[in-house]
Structures are given as C-alpha cells and as structure tokens.
Design a protein around this motif. Structure first.
Motif, PDB file in Angstrom:
ATOM      1  N   LEU A 266      -2.861   1.444  -5.024  1.00 48.32           N
ATOM      2  CA  LEU A 266      -2.346   0.771  -3.836  1.00 48.32           C
ATOM      3  C   LEU A 266      -2.873  -0.641  -3.608  1.00 48.32           C
ATOM      4  O   LEU A 266      -2.160  -1.482  -3.061  1.00 48.32           O
ATOM      5  CB  LEU A 266      -2.655   1.606  -2.585  1.00 48.32           C
TER       6      LEU A 266
ATOM      7  N   LEU B  40      -0.414  -3.314   2.060  1.00 48.17           N
ATOM      8  CA  LEU B  40       0.670  -2.557   1.423  1.00 48.17           C
ATOM      9  C   LEU B  40       1.971  -3.346   1.437  1.00 48.17           C
ATOM     10  O   LEU B  40       2.706  -3.359   0.450  1.00 48.17           O
ATOM     11  CB  LEU B  40       0.862  -1.204   2.107  1.00 48.17           C
TER      12      LEU B  40
ATOM     13  N   LEU C  60       5.723   4.638  -0.702  1.00 45.60           N
ATOM     14  CA  LEU C  60       5.064   3.562   0.022  1.00 45.60           C
ATOM     15  C   LEU C  60       5.690   3.334   1.400  1.00 45.60           C
ATOM     16  O   LEU C  60       4.977   3.139   2.380  1.00 45.60           O
ATOM     17  CB  LEU C  60       5.122   2.285  -0.821  1.00 45.60           C
TER      18      LEU C  60
END
Length: 141
Positions: A29, A136, A97
């Motif tokens: 990530l 993210l 995600l």
C-alpha cells in the motif's frame, strides 16, 4: 466474517483491526518511508485507542449531552454505525483499494464526531486515518 458493530466500543475495535490490517498490507500500500513511520505511529495509537474504548463517553454515550448533540446516540448513531458496518463488511468480503478508502473515510467521520464530543479523546486517530487516505489516494493517481 467481521463482528457486528452495534456500539461505539465495537466501532473502535473495528478501527483498531483496520489499522492493524493496513500495517500488515503496508508493503503493497505505501512507500517505504510512510510505511516505517506508520508502524512507529501505531505503537502509540493502538494502546490509546484500546484505552479510550473504555472511556465513559464511549461506554455510556446517552449520559453526555455532547454525545447526544453530536449525533452519537440513538437513531443517529445507529445510522452511522450501520453505514460504517456495511462498508466494513464489504471491504472484508470484496477487498479493494476503493472499499478500503470508503470504510476509512466513514470511520474518520465518526472519529471526528467522537473527538469533538468526548473530552480527552483527541483527534490523533482521525488525523492518522486522514493521512492514510491521502497516501492511498496519491497511490491511485
């Protein structure tokens, strides 16, 4: 299957679980420096969240006017917890995600409300989640 989120204590346990899962997935990530700092930050954040789930405002929200005014009791709380729980379960069942960002964003909103209503709670967890979301989203771009 994730546990049902029926109250603020369950909610905080779900947030703790998400933060731990994110750390385990950090290699996929996050960039290296963020990943390292995130791990160090969790050493402070997780014990604080564990302790705060026993906070009187979390255990007995209807006893505090600030919690009532922040929509952290009754039907308003039920609505928020159900929405968070739906996204939480969807993330656990489907992954992805986008689902992670959605459940974190809903968690951030609830944490913000708690921080504003519960003395001593602070904004540390909400701010951490905001930075996770930004990292993210930056990765997605």
């Amino acid at each position: 299957m994730p546990e049902k989120i029926e109250n603020l204590g369950n909610f905080l346990m779900a947030i703790i679980g998400l933060l731990k899962l994110i750390e385990k997935s950090g290699l996929l990530l996050f960039r290296s420096n963020f990943r390292t700092n995130y791990s160090h930050s969790l050493e402070e954040v997780l014990p604080r969240l564990e302790k705060l789930k026993e906070h009187d405002h979390i255990q007995f929200p209807t006893d505090f006017e600030a919690m009532i005014e922040s929509g952290l009791t009754g039907n308003q709380l039920d609505l928020k917890l159900e929405s968070f729980e739906y996204s939480y379960i969807e993330f656990h069942e489907e992954g992805g995600l986008e689902n992670l960002v959605l459940v974190l964003d809903k968690g951030r909103i609830l944490l913000n409300s708690i921080a504003g209503a519960a003395p001593g709670f602070g904004s540390f967890a909400q701010e951490l989640i905001e930075f996770i979301i930004k990292e993210l989203k930056q990765r997605k771009a």
